[in-house]
Structures are given as structure tokens and as C-alpha cells.
Design a protein around this motif. Structure first.
Motif, PDB file in Angstrom:
ATOM      1  N   THR A 571      -6.970  -1.811  16.352  1.00 43.08           N
ATOM      2  CA  THR A 571      -6.566  -0.770  15.444  1.00 43.08           C
ATOM      3  C   THR A 571      -7.134  -0.831  14.072  1.00 43.08           C
ATOM      4  OG1 THR A 571      -4.524  -1.586  15.283  1.00 43.08           O
ATOM      5  CG2 THR A 571      -4.882  -0.081  16.999  1.00 43.08           C
ATOM      6  N   PHE A 572      -7.511  -1.929  13.456  1.00 42.60           N
ATOM      7  CA  PHE A 572      -7.564  -2.293  12.033  1.00 42.60           C
ATOM      8  C   PHE A 572      -9.190  -1.757  11.584  1.00 42.60           C
ATOM      9  CE2 PHE A 572      -3.636  -3.882  11.273  1.00 42.60           C
ATOM     10  CZ  PHE A 572      -3.408  -4.710  12.418  1.00 42.60           C
ATOM     11  N   ASP A 573      -9.008  -1.111  10.454  1.00 45.69           N
ATOM     12  CA  ASP A 573     -10.436  -1.073   9.994  1.00 45.69           C
ATOM     13  C   ASP A 573     -10.976  -2.141   9.213  1.00 45.69           C
ATOM     14  OD1 ASP A 573      -9.383   2.275   8.935  1.00 45.69           O
ATOM     15  OD2 ASP A 573     -10.479   1.674  10.702  1.00 45.69           O
ATOM     16  N   LEU A 574     -12.219  -2.292   9.478  1.00 48.69           N
ATOM     17  CA  LEU A 574     -13.127  -3.208   8.718  1.00 48.69           C
ATOM     18  C   LEU A 574     -13.378  -2.690   7.356  1.00 48.69           C
ATOM     19  CD1 LEU A 574     -15.142  -4.593  11.174  1.00 48.69           C
ATOM     20  CD2 LEU A 574     -12.924  -5.276  10.632  1.00 48.69           C
ATOM     21  N   ARG A 575     -13.160  -3.390   6.225  1.00 49.13           N
ATOM     22  CA  ARG A 575     -13.566  -2.743   5.198  1.00 49.13           C
ATOM     23  C   ARG A 575     -14.553  -3.735   4.131  1.00 49.13           C
ATOM     24  NH1 ARG A 575      -8.618  -0.843   1.569  1.00 49.13           N
ATOM     25  NH2 ARG A 575      -9.601   1.095   1.509  1.00 49.13           N
ATOM     26  N   CYS A 576     -15.370  -2.855   3.487  1.00 52.86           N
ATOM     27  CA  CYS A 576     -16.285  -3.551   2.506  1.00 52.86           C
ATOM     28  C   CYS A 576     -15.486  -3.699   1.369  1.00 52.86           C
ATOM     29  CB  CYS A 576     -17.691  -2.818   2.326  1.00 52.86           C
ATOM     30  SG  CYS A 576     -18.765  -3.515   1.203  1.00 52.86           S
ATOM     31  N   HIS A 577     -15.519  -4.779   0.604  1.00 51.96           N
ATOM     32  CA  HIS A 577     -15.007  -4.942  -0.754  1.00 51.96           C
ATOM     33  C   HIS A 577     -15.933  -5.057  -1.908  1.00 51.96           C
ATOM     34  CE1 HIS A 577     -10.711  -5.928   0.436  1.00 51.96           C
ATOM     35  NE2 HIS A 577     -11.352  -6.252   1.614  1.00 51.96           N
ATOM     36  N   HIS A 578     -16.940  -4.414  -1.467  1.00 55.48           N
ATOM     37  CA  HIS A 578     -18.126  -4.140  -2.394  1.00 55.48           C
ATOM     38  C   HIS A 578     -18.234  -2.817  -2.834  1.00 55.48           C
ATOM     39  CE1 HIS A 578     -21.482  -6.684  -4.146  1.00 55.48           C
ATOM     40  NE2 HIS A 578     -21.563  -5.656  -4.644  1.00 55.48           N
ATOM     41  N   CYS A 579     -18.375  -1.884  -1.713  1.00 57.76           N
ATOM     42  CA  CYS A 579     -18.612  -0.536  -2.151  1.00 57.76           C
ATOM     43  C   CYS A 579     -17.537   0.266  -1.310  1.00 57.76           C
ATOM     44  CB  CYS A 579     -19.928  -0.011  -1.414  1.00 57.76           C
ATOM     45  SG  CYS A 579     -19.890   0.030   0.344  1.00 57.76           S
ATOM     46  N   GLY A 580     -16.596  -0.145  -0.734  1.00 57.51           N
ATOM     47  CA  GLY A 580     -15.539   0.643  -0.286  1.00 57.51           C
ATOM     48  C   GLY A 580     -15.834   1.150   1.241  1.00 57.51           C
ATOM     49  N   TYR A 581     -16.765   0.925   1.890  1.00 59.53           N
ATOM     50  CA  TYR A 581     -17.230   1.229   3.165  1.00 59.53           C
ATOM     51  C   TYR A 581     -16.223   0.726   4.128  1.00 59.53           C
ATOM     52  CZ  TYR A 581     -19.557   1.183   7.770  1.00 59.53           C
ATOM     53  OH  TYR A 581     -19.886   1.182   8.967  1.00 59.53           O
ATOM     54  N   GLN A 582     -15.688   1.571   5.195  1.00 66.01           N
ATOM     55  CA  GLN A 582     -14.626   1.436   6.196  1.00 66.01           C
ATOM     56  C   GLN A 582     -15.216   1.871   7.614  1.00 66.01           C
ATOM     57  OE1 GLN A 582     -10.893   2.764   5.605  1.00 66.01           O
ATOM     58  NE2 GLN A 582     -10.721   1.919   3.364  1.00 66.01           N
ATOM     59  N   ARG A 583     -14.833   0.964   8.442  1.00 67.26           N
ATOM     60  CA  ARG A 583     -15.269   1.591   9.943  1.00 67.26           C
ATOM     61  C   ARG A 583     -14.143   0.714  10.787  1.00 67.26           C
ATOM     62  NH1 ARG A 583     -20.202  -0.602  13.129  1.00 67.26           N
ATOM     63  NH2 ARG A 583     -18.666  -0.273  14.607  1.00 67.26           N
ATOM     64  N   LYS A 584     -14.359   1.183  12.168  1.00 66.19           N
ATOM     65  CA  LYS A 584     -13.402   0.444  13.038  1.00 66.19           C
ATOM     66  C   LYS A 584     -14.044  -0.652  13.578  1.00 66.19           C
ATOM     67  CE  LYS A 584     -10.262   3.748  14.471  1.00 66.19           C
ATOM     68  NZ  LYS A 584      -9.761   3.712  13.121  1.00 66.19           N
ATOM     69  N   MET A 585     -13.180  -1.756  14.114  1.00 62.71           N
ATOM     70  CA  MET A 585     -13.752  -2.862  14.457  1.00 62.71           C
ATOM     71  C   MET A 585     -14.821  -2.292  15.776  1.00 62.71           C
ATOM     72  SD  MET A 585     -12.802  -6.228  15.003  1.00 62.71           S
ATOM     73  CE  MET A 585     -13.413  -7.300  16.183  1.00 62.71           C
ATOM     74  N   PRO A 586     -16.121  -2.965  15.573  1.00 66.08           N
ATOM     75  CA  PRO A 586     -17.250  -2.532  16.640  1.00 66.08           C
ATOM     76  C   PRO A 586     -16.786  -3.050  18.043  1.00 66.08           C
ATOM     77  CG  PRO A 586     -17.795  -4.455  15.291  1.00 66.08           C
ATOM     78  CD  PRO A 586     -16.472  -3.894  14.689  1.00 66.08           C
ATOM     79  N   GLU A 587     -17.063  -2.284  19.257  1.00 67.51           N
ATOM     80  CA  GLU A 587     -16.830  -2.602  20.346  1.00 67.51           C
ATOM     81  C   GLU A 587     -17.644  -3.752  20.951  1.00 67.51           C
ATOM     82  OE1 GLU A 587     -14.505  -1.556  22.992  1.00 67.51           O
ATOM     83  OE2 GLU A 587     -13.730  -0.678  21.164  1.00 67.51           O
ATOM     84  N   LYS A 588     -19.155  -3.501  20.394  1.00 62.94           N
ATOM     85  CA  LYS A 588     -19.963  -4.415  20.865  1.00 62.94           C
ATOM     86  C   LYS A 588     -20.786  -4.945  19.624  1.00 62.94           C
ATOM     87  CE  LYS A 588     -21.255  -2.786  25.413  1.00 62.94           C
ATOM     88  NZ  LYS A 588     -21.999  -1.346  25.734  1.00 62.94           N
TER      89      LYS A 588
END
Ligand code: ADP
Ligand code: ZN
Ligand code: ZN
Length: 835
Positions: A571-588
């Protein structure tokens, strides 16, 4: 009239102020003196920077008091403080405060008290913080701000207290605590009359038998001991009291005196141990001889010689050169400062100095008592100590004539002070050496890219010690360094081994235990449970915008829960600490499409437990932050292991620092990739350094040794280079990366951090400042300068505070900030990490 320019010790006050010397202080006050002065309505401490006859203002207030008859800073130290303040953007007073021993330097503070208990009761329901403050003050009476701080670790209580002051519930008053350290005196007693006269006085020394006997016994002891002796001895032998001795003093038979003594934490060590084999200078090897010639020439040179970068693998004889340089310094009537990452972790280095220069060495570090620290500092000031050893703060020992400054393991992160005032002790050491005209030696097996680059550009002079001294048995093409076998953990997984240890590591451990030798298992603590990678192909989840590894955080979760490499943060978002980009944990896995994407999480307890399960009879010892909280824990663990009371040492970063453990024939690096995938431009360099240093712990004796390095990314250049002990391969590759990405040494960074208990507030402030800075960059047409962020920091929450940051990058970002006041921001010039 004489005036003094003074840096006042008030937090957040920049600048200096002029005061005049009252007539009775003329001749007693000069540059470097610690004084008290009026400041607004307060009395505060300050240090005199210089005397002048032309004050900056027409009306001056007087200096009130001189706290120490001798200056607390030398002239060169004042100059160093000024230069550091200029290059780090710290307030000058904050730098000076840091240079003084704890307890001597005191900041003005506020004392709070409840004005009237009735007002508290009538006030009714306040906020939770108000209630806590009032409860505390009701229980404790009046308290100083710094005392209240201890009860509110993560709460900004001061604002609330000020509200209560304004509404008349509390009173506040400014106070300046007196220095808490002072010289220590002992009382001594000595006979003052001829023996016959003392004998004659014996019969009528007291009225009762008990007093008489006590006083006779005391006098007899003093008749036997002609010198002044500690009264404690007299008490112990005669059971007399101070009153008895005072009576004998009154009668003119003895004299009681106070004598100042130095509190010396080294007394025990020096008198206790034998170290003859260490005390004789060794004959230098040809490589050492070459380096020594250059160092010796610098001692003789009349013009300034840049710092030396003594680049030598572990065990190549660097320390022997420091010892020789220190001896040369002493011979010239000067003093030496030897900086080490941490005293507790470098006992062997410290001991070698103690034995080579008995009675002349002082240690300055945070685990001394305030009194011991103060006395060591004062002995340094008087030039009684010839060599001062310690972590970064030892640079500020007030030695009168500094002739040598060494920074051993100069790559080490602990040289950077990561709390305000932020500064880098190695950079400060170089400045100080230049100001003192001292020889400066920076030693390391793995200098930072920046340090190595400076040698290339002539800012420092590189000296090389390419081989280990003890190459006799372990002679390989790697200059006596142990061979490293790289184990590809993806292959291990394919063959069904899901544990922490690969087959080669298990085999290695078995062999070590069977031969009754020792092994080290190393785990990089920094960066566990944070990055996401594919167990099948090793691919790391990265940001599509900036190629930085994406990270996830589980708030409050310990790094050692769950099976290794097996946390699925669905359930946790992954985050880029450089530009702020976020996404869900990839399935594959985006690379090989397997469903093996996992976050990596592993702690040293877990490593210990699995080793225990595999080798139930092995004696394990764990050395990490948890097991070393107690005083002296480092020494105990190390001496236990050195005395072979354990077979396997499981540890973290501390293992990398200068240890010499001859029985260690195997080093297992549990997962080399940890730390490599942090969103930080210095991650590869830190990981390479750590791996190389840890690998260097193996095979330090004729027994030989080897290293097993486990990794999911065997092709990464940092791991490749570390496995070959090849610094220059790493350096060339890393330098190219830095050039491509525009990171230091090809740019300079300034990191600005905002902390707040409310994340939205932190974000808003960060956005606001970023807007202002962007506008400035545009107006000034600084096309080579950019901002990274604003983004939440990688460690997004620390001690209850939410952290946001902006990193400025460009040829000269610091000049954009000069003259700007950013009181609530933490400003780091050239930080060593941007996490
Ligand atoms: P480093 O500081 O580079 O790790 P050291 O100075 O500790 O290296 O040297 C490693 C080992 O070699 C030590 O045990 C030291 O006593 C020994 N050693 C150093 N120089 C010499 C020398 N010239 N002759 C013989 N032994 C030496
Ligand atoms: Zn994959
Ligand atoms: Zn990004």
C-alpha cells in the motif's frame, strides 16, 4: 579609552558589538578573553575579538567581568573562527561557542516562574502544552529554559511559555549561568617545625583521649613525610578530621594548603600498561621513506606547503608517518593535533601515540567528564601537552604553536558536524594549518572523490603508500590485500537458497570456526528497508524523471522486522526524493517482468540470529548502535573480540574504522548493495569506501584471509572496484558520473532544510523559499545554478519533525544566500549527504 570588539554569545545574533574597558580592566583584557557584557536587558558572555581605539558607535557600554584571566582563544583561533563563519554561513558566535570547552561557555537563558498560583487556577483549561508547563513549574518552582528543554524533547514549548508570560500567568527573567567548570584543588598538609619541636608538642594536643590520639597520629605521619601530602592520606592513616588538622595549623605545627591538580583521564592507562614494542620508531620502508622526505621538506620550508593527501591502503604504514611527523613537531618546540574519527573506535592508534610520547599526549573527546575536558583544554593552552588527539572538536584545542595537523581516515563522515553549526573538520583543519603555518596530513585508504580531485588540481599534494607492510605471506598482486569473491545473490535465489548467507559464505564461516580463527560479518545499516529491487534480476526501481532510486518508508517500523529481502509494502507509495515523483509499488519488475520486486530490510540482530541458527556452537558478538549505548561498550566488545572470546563479530559501520584484528581471516559482507541505492549523489562513494575499508579488515597477519561479498548488483562499478581494492578504477568512473550529473566537484551544493511539527507548514515554507530563490536565480541570470526540490527529505521525519529541503547547485550558490536572513532554516554549505 580602550574599546573591545566582542562576539556576544546569544543564539541567532550575527555580528559583533563594541564595549569599553573600565579603567580597572585596562591591561587585563585583550583579544581572546572571555567576558560578560550587558546586551539589551540581559547579561551575556562574549569573546573579545580585538581591542580598538575607534568604536563603531558613539555610545558604548562597559565590559562587566573577565571570566578567565587568560585568553580562551588564541589569535589564530579567532582568525579561524572568522574564516569558518564566512565559508559556512554560521554565526561567528556559534563557531566561537563551539571552540570553547563545554561548561565554560554559557549562553544567556530565561528563568520562568509562576506569577501567582491563583491565576493558574482561574485560567481554566489551556492547551496541553500550557498545562504541562504549568504543572512542571508548580512542581519544581522556577526553572531555566534549558532545564525545561529536558522535559519537552520534541515540542516547541517556548512560544507557549511566551504567551503565558504575556497573559501574566508566568514571569520570565533573563539569566546568565556561571561557568560550570573550574579548576580542581586538593588540600595538602605539611610539617612546618623541626621534628624535636613536634615531638615536644605531642603530649598536650587535645583534651579527650580520642582527639589526642587522632592528632598525635596525624602529626606523626607528617613527621615521617617531609613533603606536602594530600590530606586524604592523613585522614585515612590517622582517622583525624579537617578540624583536627586546622587545630594543628592554628598551633603553627603544620601548614594546610590548597593545591591545583590536573584531572587526567590518561593517568590510569599510561601507568597501567606496557608498550615498549610500540615506543621505538620503526625503520621506514622505501615507500614510507619517499613520503617522509616530502613531509620533512614541508617542515623545513619557509613558504606555505599545501596539505598532503597521504593515500595508502589499510596497514600501509600511515600511522607510523604520523608518529614521525609528531616527533619532528615536538623537536621543533611545537605541538601537534591528531584528528581521528572516534576515540573509542580507534584505540590502537591512540595507544601508539601514548606509548611513543609518554606524558605528553592529551585526549579530548565527548566522553570525558566536563572537568577532565576542561583540564586537558587548559594544559593544551599552556603548551604542557605536545600532542592532542581526538575527534573533530580536538581541532579547537588552544595550543599555542601548532606545527602539525593530521586528519586520519579523512574520508570519514564523522568529520562533518551534522548539527548546527554545520562544518567540515577536514576543511577547517586545512584552513587552520595554513593560518598556523603548520604541516597538514590527510590520511586515508579511500579519500572522497572531492579530496582526491583536490590533489589532482594541486590544492593538495598526493603521497602514496600502495602496499601493506606485512606482505610476507599474503603476497598477491593486490599489494597484500585479501582476495574478494563476489557472490551473485540472484544465482543463490535461483538455486533455492533464500537465507541471508550464500553457500560460499557458509563454507567460509565453517572453515574459520574449524581452524579456530575469527570472522567478521558486516552489514551496512544505513539504507536498509528503504529501496525496492527485483530479486530475480537485481533491477532497482528508479524515478522515470531523474533516474534516482525510489524509496519507501514505513513510519515507525524497525528495519529488522520481517524476513530479509521480503517486505512487500503493497500500500505504500514509492517516492523520488529528487523531484517528488510518486507511484505505487510496481506489480512486476519493469526489467524482467518477474513478480519478485521487494523492498530490502535487514538488521544486525537478524544476521546474528541466522548465523546462530546455522552455527549453534559459534560464539557470536554483536557490535552495533544498540549494543554500544553503554559507556565503554566499544572497548569491552573490541577487547573481548581481540582476546578471542568470540569467533564471529557481527557489526555495522563501526567495523570500517581503523581496526587491527590479526586473527580475522574472513570478512563476510552480507549485502554490499545496501547504501548504494540511496537518493544521494555521495551514495556510491560512501558505499565504495565502506566496502573497501571493511574488506581491508581481513588478513592483517601471516594467517592470510579473504572476503566474501554478497550482492544483487555484481555489475555495479562501486562493487566491481571494491572487489579488486581498486580505488583509481572507482575514482575515474565516479568522477565521470559526477561530471555527467553536475555534482561536486563539478558544482557546489548548499542544502536548506526546514523542520516543522506540521508537514503542511514545512512544505509551504519550503515552497515559499524555493520561489524566492528561483526568482533570484533568474534576476541574477545564474544560468548554471539550479534548485533540487523543494522535496521532503529522504529521512522525512526525524524526532517528531517533518523535514523538507531545497538543494542549491551551481558554481557559487553560497553567494546567493549571503546577507539573507533565514533564521528558521538549517543551512548546510557543501553537505556530505543530502538525505
Ligand atoms: P596504517 O596506519 O596505514 O593502517 P600502520 O602504520 O598501522 O598502517 O602500519 C601497519 C602495521 O605495520 C603496524 O603494525 C605497524 O606497526 C607496522 N609498520 C608500520 N611501518 C613499519 C615499518 N617501517 N617497519 C615495520 N613495521 C611497520
Ligand atoms: Zn527483474
Ligand atoms: Zn525524480
Amino acid at each position: 579609552m580602550i574599546f573591545a570588539r566582542i562576539a556576544v554569545n546569544v543564539p541567532s545574533i550575527q555580528g559583533v558589538f563594541d564595549y569599553h574597558l573600565p579603567a580597572e580592566q585596562e591591561g587585563k583584557v585583550s583579544a581572546g578573553h572571555l567576558v560578560t557584557v550587558p546586551f539589551g536587558k540581559q547579561t551575556v558572555q562574549g569573546v573579545v575579538l580585538e581591542l580598538t581605539s575607534h568604536p563603531m558607535v558613539a555610545e558604548t557600554k562597559p565590559i562587566l567581568d573577565v571570566l578567565d584571566p587568560l585568553p580562551v582563544l588564541t589569535g589564530v583561533q579567532i582568525e579561524l573562527a572568522k574564516q569558518m563563519a564566512g565559508s559556512t554561513l554560521n554565526p561567528l558566535a556559534a563557531i566561537i561557542d563551539m571552540m570553547l570547552p563545554a561548561g565554560l561557555s554559557q549562553q544567556a537563558d530565561q528563568r520562568f516562574e509562576i506569577r501567582e498560583q491563583r491565576a493558574v487556577e482561574a485560567g481554566g483549561q489551556g492547551t496541553a502544552i500550557q498545562t504541562r508547563i504549568l504543572k512542571l513549574l508548580t512542581e519544581r518552582g522556577s526553572l531555566r529554559g534549558r532545564q525545561i528543554d529536558r522535559h519537552f524533547s520534541k515540542v516547541d514549548w517556548r512560544k507557549t511559555a511566551q504567551t503565558l508570560v504575556r497573559s501574566g500567568v508566568l514571569t520570565s527573567q533573563s539569566v546568565l549561568p556561571a561557568p560550570t567548570v573550574r579548576p580542581k584543588f586538593i588540600r595538602t598538609a605539611q610539617l612546618t617545625v623541626p621534628i624535636e619541636q613536634a615531638e615536644a608538642a605531642m603530649p598536650d594536643l587535645g583534651k579527650t583521649t580520642a582527639t589526642l590520639e587522632r592528632r598525635q597520629a596525624a602529626l606523626r605521619l607528617l613527621m615521617r613525610e617531609p613533603d606536602s601530602i594530600d590530606v586524604a592520606w592523613v585522614y585515612a592513616e590517622s582517622s583525624c578530621t579537617l578540624a583536627d588538622l586546622q587545630e594543628l595549623d592554628e598551633r603553627g605545627l603544620i601548614v594546610l594548603r590548597e593545591m591545583e591538580i590536573w584531572r587526567d583521564p590518561l593517568e590510569k592507562i599510561e601507568s597501567g600498561e606496557q608498550g615498549i614494542e610500540n615506543s621505538i620508531p620503526l625503520e621506514l620502508t622505501p615507500d614510507q621513506q619517499k613520503a617522509w622526505q616530502a613531509i620533512q621538506a614541508a617542515f623545513q620550508s619557509f613558504s606555505h606547503i599545501p596539505p598532503f593527501l597521504l593515500h595508502g591502503v589499510t596497514g600501509s604504514g600511515k600511522t607510523e608517518l604520523y608518529l614521525r611527523a609528531a616527533a619532528e613537531t615536538i623537536r621543533r618546540g611545537q605541538q601537534a593535533i591528531i584528528l581521528v574519527p572516534e576515540i573509542a573506535i580507534t584505540p590502537q592508534t591512540v595507544r601508539r601515540f601514548l606509548f611513543r610520547f609518554p606524558g605528553q599526549v592529551g585526549l579530548l573527546h565527548s566522553r570525558l567528564s566536563a572537568g577532565e575536558r576542561y583540564d586537558t583544554w587548559r594544559r593544551a593552552r599552556l603548551g604542557l601537552l605536545k600532542v592532542v588527539i581526538g575527534p573533530r572538536s580536538a581541532l579547537f584545542a588552544p595550543l599555542p604553536k601548532v606545527g602539525l595537523i593530521v586528519a586520519d581516515e579523512c574520508h570519514d563522515g564523522s568529520y562533518y558536524q551534522s548539527e548546527p553549526p554545520f562544518y567540515h573538520a577536514v576543511e577547517a583543519a586545512k584552513v587552520y594549518a595554513r593560518l598556523c603555518g603548520a604541516v597538514c596530513i590527510l590520511g586515508s585508504a579511500t579519500p572522497t572523490v572531492q579530496q582526491r580531485y583536490q590533489a589532482e588540481s594541486g590544492e593538495s599534494l598526493r603521497l602514496e603508500l600502495p602496499t601493506r607492510i606485512q606482505v610476507s605471506v599474503n603476497l598477491t598482486e593486490q599489494g597484500g590485500l585479501p582476495p574478494v569473491s563476489v557472490v551473485d545473490m540472484r544465482e543463490e535465489l535461483k538455486s533455492g537458497r533464500r537465507g541471508i548467507f550464500s553457500q560460499p559464505l557458509i563454507d567460509g564461516l565453517e572453515e574459520v570456526l574449524q581452524k579456530k580463527q575469527q570472522a567478521i560479518l558486516f552489514l551496512n545499516r544505513r539504507g536498509t528497508a528503504t529501496y525496492v529491487f527485483c530479486r530475480a534480476c537485481g533491477a532497482v526501481a528508479k524515478c522515470p524523471n531523474c533516474d534516482t532510486p525510489l524509496t519507501y518508508h514505513v513510519e515507525g517500523q524497525k528495519s529488522n522486522v520481517g524476513p530479509p529481502y521480503d517486505i512487500r509494502p503493497a500500500t505504500f507509495d514509492l517516492r523520488c526524493h529528487h523531484c517528488g515523483y510518486q507511484r505505487k509499488m510496481p506489480e512486476k519488475c519493469p526489467n524482467c517482468h518477474s513478480t519478485q520486486m521487494r523492498a530490502y530490510g535487514l538488521g544486525s540482530e537478524k544476521v546474528e540470529a541466522e548465523a546462530k541458527a546455522l552455527f549453534p556452537s559459534a560464539r557470536l558478538l554483536r557490535w552495533d548502535w544498540e549494543t554500544t549505548r553503554q559507556k565503554d561498550a566499544h572497548e569491552i566488545i573490541l577487547s573481548h573480540f581481540a582476546a578471542q572470546r568470540a569467533d564471529v563479530l557481527v557489526g555495522t559501520q563501526m567495523l570500517a574504522k581503523g581496526l587491527d584484528l590479526p586473527l580475522v581471516t574472513l570478512v563476510g559482507i552480507v549485502l554490499a548493495d545496501v547504501g548504494l541505492n540511496l537518493p544521494d549523489p555521495f551514495a556510491a562513494e560512501r558505499t565504495f569506501g565502506l566496502l573497501t575499508q571493511v574488506a581491508g579488515r581481513a588478513g592483517r597477519s601471516a594467517l592470510g584471509g579473504k572476503v566474501v561479498l554478497q550482492t544483487f548488483q555484481p555489475e555495479h562499478y562501486a562493487i566491481q572496484a571494491a572487489s579488486r581494492h581498486d580505488y583509481s578504477e572507482f575514482y575515474q568512473r565516479e568522477l565521470a558520473e559526477r561530471r555527467n550529473l553536475g555534482y561536486p566537484p563539478f558544482s557546489r551544493l548548499v542544502r536548506l532544510e526546514y523542520r516543522a511539527s506540521d508537514p503542511v507548514h514545512a512544505e509551504n515554507e519550503a515552497r515559499r523559499l524555493a520561489g524566492r530563490l528561483s526568482a533570484d536565480i533568474q534576476t541574477e541570470k545564474r544560468i548554471q545554478t539550479d534548485l533540487i526540490g523543494p522535496v521532503p527529505c529522504f529521512f522525512s521525519k526525524v524526532g517528531g519533525w517533518y523535514r523538507w529541503q531545497i538543494v542549491m547547485r551551481g558554481p557559487d550558490p553560497i553567494s546567493l544566500l549571503r546577507g539573507k536572513s533565514l533564521p528558521d532554516w538549517r543551512v548546510e554549505v557543501e553537505p556530505v549527504s543530502i538525505l
